[in-house]
Design a protein around this motif. Structure first.
Motif, PDB file in Angstrom:
ATOM      1  N   MET A   1      43.025  47.673  63.439  1.00  0.00           N
ATOM      2  CA  MET A   1      43.732  46.631  64.134  1.00  0.00           C
ATOM      3  C   MET A   1      42.887  45.373  64.272  1.00  0.00           C
ATOM      4  O   MET A   1      43.407  44.278  64.173  1.00  0.00           O
ATOM      5  N   GLN A   2      41.608  45.552  64.533  1.00  0.00           N
ATOM      6  CA  GLN A   2      40.740  44.404  64.738  1.00  0.00           C
ATOM      7  C   GLN A   2      40.685  43.522  63.502  1.00  0.00           C
ATOM      8  O   GLN A   2      40.592  42.310  63.611  1.00  0.00           O
ATOM      9  N   ARG A   3      40.769  44.090  62.338  1.00  0.00           N
ATOM     10  CA  ARG A   3      40.679  43.320  61.097  1.00  0.00           C
ATOM     11  C   ARG A   3      42.032  42.811  60.596  1.00  0.00           C
ATOM     12  O   ARG A   3      42.098  42.104  59.609  1.00  0.00           O
ATOM     13  N   ASP A   4      43.088  43.162  61.280  1.00  0.00           N
ATOM     14  CA  ASP A   4      44.433  42.758  60.891  1.00  0.00           C
ATOM     15  C   ASP A   4      44.789  41.452  61.599  1.00  0.00           C
ATOM     16  O   ASP A   4      44.965  41.427  62.813  1.00  0.00           O
ATOM     17  N   SER A   5      44.923  40.371  60.844  1.00  0.00           N
ATOM     18  CA  SER A   5      45.180  39.065  61.452  1.00  0.00           C
ATOM     19  C   SER A   5      46.505  39.023  62.208  1.00  0.00           C
ATOM     20  O   SER A   5      46.661  38.220  63.122  1.00  0.00           O
ATOM     21  N   SER A   6      47.444  39.896  61.878  1.00  0.00           N
ATOM     22  CA  SER A   6      48.714  39.899  62.614  1.00  0.00           C
ATOM     23  C   SER A   6      48.502  40.302  64.073  1.00  0.00           C
ATOM     24  O   SER A   6      49.303  39.937  64.934  1.00  0.00           O
ATOM     25  N   THR A   7      47.424  41.018  64.360  1.00  0.00           N
ATOM     26  CA  THR A   7      47.089  41.364  65.738  1.00  0.00           C
ATOM     27  C   THR A   7      46.977  40.099  66.582  1.00  0.00           C
ATOM     28  O   THR A   7      47.378  40.078  67.741  1.00  0.00           O
ATOM     29  N   TYR A   8      46.478  39.044  66.008  1.00  0.00           N
ATOM     30  CA  TYR A   8      46.203  37.806  66.739  1.00  0.00           C
ATOM     31  C   TYR A   8      47.272  36.741  66.535  1.00  0.00           C
ATOM     32  O   TYR A   8      47.466  35.889  67.398  1.00  0.00           O
ATOM     33  N   CYS A   9      47.955  36.786  65.419  1.00  0.00           N
ATOM     34  CA  CYS A   9      48.914  35.733  65.067  1.00  0.00           C
ATOM     35  C   CYS A   9      50.340  36.033  65.492  1.00  0.00           C
ATOM     36  O   CYS A   9      51.116  35.104  65.720  1.00  0.00           O
TER      37      CYS A   9
ATOM     38  N   GLU B   1      55.234  43.337  69.680  1.00  0.00           N
ATOM     39  CA  GLU B   1      56.616  43.792  69.576  1.00  0.00           C
ATOM     40  C   GLU B   1      57.203  44.152  70.935  1.00  0.00           C
ATOM     41  O   GLU B   1      58.388  43.987  71.162  1.00  0.00           O
ATOM     42  N   ASP B   2      56.370  44.650  71.819  1.00  0.00           N
ATOM     43  CA  ASP B   2      56.827  45.015  73.160  1.00  0.00           C
ATOM     44  C   ASP B   2      56.644  43.823  74.103  1.00  0.00           C
ATOM     45  O   ASP B   2      55.855  43.860  75.034  1.00  0.00           O
ATOM     46  N   ALA B   3      57.400  42.782  73.847  1.00  0.00           N
ATOM     47  CA  ALA B   3      57.234  41.495  74.523  1.00  0.00           C
ATOM     48  C   ALA B   3      57.305  41.601  76.041  1.00  0.00           C
ATOM     49  O   ALA B   3      56.534  40.938  76.748  1.00  0.00           O
ATOM     50  N   GLU B   4      58.186  42.420  76.552  1.00  0.00           N
ATOM     51  CA  GLU B   4      58.321  42.543  78.006  1.00  0.00           C
ATOM     52  C   GLU B   4      57.070  43.161  78.623  1.00  0.00           C
ATOM     53  O   GLU B   4      56.551  42.668  79.630  1.00  0.00           O
ATOM     54  N   GLU B   5      56.566  44.225  78.021  1.00  0.00           N
ATOM     55  CA  GLU B   5      55.343  44.864  78.518  1.00  0.00           C
ATOM     56  C   GLU B   5      54.147  43.918  78.387  1.00  0.00           C
ATOM     57  O   GLU B   5      53.296  43.850  79.265  1.00  0.00           O
ATOM     58  N   TYR B   6      54.097  43.218  77.276  1.00  0.00           N
ATOM     59  CA  TYR B   6      53.014  42.259  77.052  1.00  0.00           C
ATOM     60  C   TYR B   6      53.043  41.161  78.107  1.00  0.00           C
ATOM     61  O   TYR B   6      51.992  40.792  78.656  1.00  0.00           O
TER      62      TYR B   6
ATOM     63  N   ARG C   1      45.879  38.601  72.930  1.00  0.00           N
ATOM     64  CA  ARG C   1      46.374  39.630  72.009  1.00  0.00           C
ATOM     65  C   ARG C   1      45.288  40.616  71.625  1.00  0.00           C
ATOM     66  O   ARG C   1      45.534  41.806  71.481  1.00  0.00           O
ATOM     67  N   TYR C   2      44.065  40.117  71.487  1.00  0.00           N
ATOM     68  CA  TYR C   2      42.937  41.006  71.187  1.00  0.00           C
ATOM     69  C   TYR C   2      42.771  42.044  72.302  1.00  0.00           C
ATOM     70  O   TYR C   2      42.692  43.235  72.045  1.00  0.00           O
ATOM     71  N   PHE C   3      42.703  41.578  73.534  1.00  0.00           N
ATOM     72  CA  PHE C   3      42.465  42.495  74.647  1.00  0.00           C
ATOM     73  C   PHE C   3      43.680  43.378  74.932  1.00  0.00           C
ATOM     74  O   PHE C   3      43.519  44.504  75.403  1.00  0.00           O
ATOM     75  N   TYR C   4      44.866  42.900  74.624  1.00  0.00           N
ATOM     76  CA  TYR C   4      46.059  43.722  74.845  1.00  0.00           C
ATOM     77  C   TYR C   4      46.105  44.893  73.884  1.00  0.00           C
ATOM     78  O   TYR C   4      46.415  46.008  74.261  1.00  0.00           O
ATOM     79  N   ARG C   5      45.786  44.634  72.645  1.00  0.00           N
ATOM     80  CA  ARG C   5      45.884  45.681  71.625  1.00  0.00           C
ATOM     81  C   ARG C   5      44.616  46.455  71.576  1.00  0.00           C
ATOM     82  O   ARG C   5      44.444  47.518  71.237  1.00  0.00           O
TER      83      ARG C   5
END
Length: 68
Positions: free
Chosen positions: A1-9, A13-18, A64-68
């Motif tokens: 996940m850390q190397r996947d740019s979509s993690t940050y960009c 998907e769980d917008a309400e929880e986020y 997003r980094y700290f969330y995931r």
């Protein structure tokens, strides 16, 4: 996940929880962690420099980094 740019960009998907999580998370309290991560992890430093602020804002990147 850390190397996947979509993690940050991409919005999580769980917008309400986020949104709930983000409301309670203070990025300023994690600044020491951000500094340590960038100092110890060349990949993260490079990724941040490529994405921020051209593709994603700094706050969104780290939230997003700290969330995931």
């Amino acid at each position: 996940m850390q190397r996947d740019s979509s993690t940050y960009c991409d919005e999580p998907e769980d917008a309400e929880e986020y949104a709930k999580w983000r409301a309670g998370f203070k990025l300023a309290d994690a600044q020491a962690d951000v500094t340590r991560i960038l100092a110890e992890n060349a990949f993260m430093a490079e990724l941040q420099s490529r994405l921020v602020p051209i593709i994603v804002e700094n706050d969104d990147f780290w939230h997003r980094y700290f969330y995931r």
